[in-house]
Design an enzyme around this catalytic site. Sequence first.
Site, PDB file in Angstrom:
ATOM      1  N   ASP A   9       0.837  -1.201   0.000  1.00  0.00           N
ATOM      2  CA  ASP A   9       0.000   0.000   0.000  1.00  0.00           C
ATOM      3  C   ASP A   9       0.871   1.250   0.000  1.00  0.00           C
ATOM      4  O   ASP A   9       1.801   1.368   0.805  1.00  0.00           O
ATOM      5  CB  ASP A   9      -0.905   0.034   1.232  1.00  0.00           C
TER       6      ASP A   9
ATOM      7  N   GLY B 155     -22.245   0.575  12.107  1.00  0.00           N
ATOM      8  CA  GLY B 155     -22.182  -0.810  12.556  1.00  0.00           C
ATOM      9  C   GLY B 155     -22.371  -1.804  11.434  1.00  0.00           C
ATOM     10  O   GLY B 155     -21.723  -1.724  10.391  1.00  0.00           O
TER      11      GLY B 155
ATOM     12  N   ASP C 166      -8.216   6.784   9.864  1.00  0.00           N
ATOM     13  CA  ASP C 166      -8.001   6.154   8.562  1.00  0.00           C
ATOM     14  C   ASP C 166      -8.893   4.923   8.475  1.00  0.00           C
ATOM     15  O   ASP C 166      -8.754   3.997   9.278  1.00  0.00           O
ATOM     16  CB  ASP C 166      -6.526   5.766   8.415  1.00  0.00           C
TER      17      ASP C 166
ATOM     18  N   ASP D 286     -11.593  -5.220   6.202  1.00  0.00           N
ATOM     19  CA  ASP D 286     -10.765  -6.418   6.305  1.00  0.00           C
ATOM     20  C   ASP D 286     -10.622  -6.859   7.760  1.00  0.00           C
ATOM     21  O   ASP D 286     -10.633  -8.057   8.061  1.00  0.00           O
ATOM     22  CB  ASP D 286      -9.383  -6.150   5.712  1.00  0.00           C
TER      23      ASP D 286
ATOM     24  N   SER E 239      -2.816  -1.026  11.419  1.00  0.00           N
ATOM     25  CA  SER E 239      -3.953  -0.673  12.270  1.00  0.00           C
ATOM     26  C   SER E 239      -4.670  -1.889  12.855  1.00  0.00           C
ATOM     27  O   SER E 239      -5.532  -1.740  13.712  1.00  0.00           O
ATOM     28  CB  SER E 239      -4.963   0.143  11.456  1.00  0.00           C
TER      29      SER E 239
END
Length: 292
Positions: free
Chosen positions: A13, A218, A239, A245, A284
């Site tokens: 990325d 949600g 972010d 994922d 993250s």
Amino acid sequence: MSDIYVIGSMNMDMTVVASRFPELGETVNGQSFSTAYGGKGANQAVAAARLGANVKMCACTGKDVYGEELKKALENDGVNTDFVYESGSSTGVAVITLVDGDNTIIVAKGANADVSIKQAELFLKNAKPGDILLAQLETDFETVEYALKTAKINKMITVLNPAPADALSSSLCEYCDYIIPNETELKTITSNADIDFSLKLIKEKYGCVPIVTLGSEGCAYYSENGVNHLPCSKVKAVDTTGAGDTFCGAFCAALSKGSQIEDCLKFALKCATLSVTRKGAQPSLPYLSEIE
């Protein structure tokens, strides 16, 4: 505990942070640039592994420095990479523009397009009934279709994150136990913008359990009692890259430990919510100790 078999993409990325998104033909000055390990398949594999699951990965990278780094990163997080192959194509990349926590992404598949049916066949050879197959659509469509169909025949639990979705995505629903699109992908699959109607349509037509992620609202899913909406905690998003994922990997991690669907979804929402408070895709992804 069931094993999780992830077949999917591995990308490097490349993210530029900007004050706003450019208009067509316009150049905008970026504020910063960074690289991070990504790809939907790799992100979901790492997410599940960090949350305590036993994870195996089937993918392709190029014979380049990016491919070496991505494979090593998976191994460092405890993901089995025996079925991560090198191909003649370059390693896949994702070019990300990040503005105030939202993003636009352009993906160049590269080696991800080389994941083959033969590789999928070898990958699933020793899978047991009750193990989980998790797939996305950043690799060859026919390979994903073969993997889902084979896993279904062999009584594995099949989970599809139909991203990026297109008109063919709905044809895979018959091989899925769970399908996890976001709101846009759900609309593409059903050609209908009404969330509740679309969830009911997928359940009644294909028999699988549809789960739609709704960002800060949600998620929702369809069960015997109809459509159920589950909220998530409100946080300031830094972010959103990789949040979906994280959700998919966390859902499968909880599923592999025998949790019921609503408990799996609540766990996945907690993990995804934490992920958006940090930058990057794999950087993250939360660890089980953080969620506990």
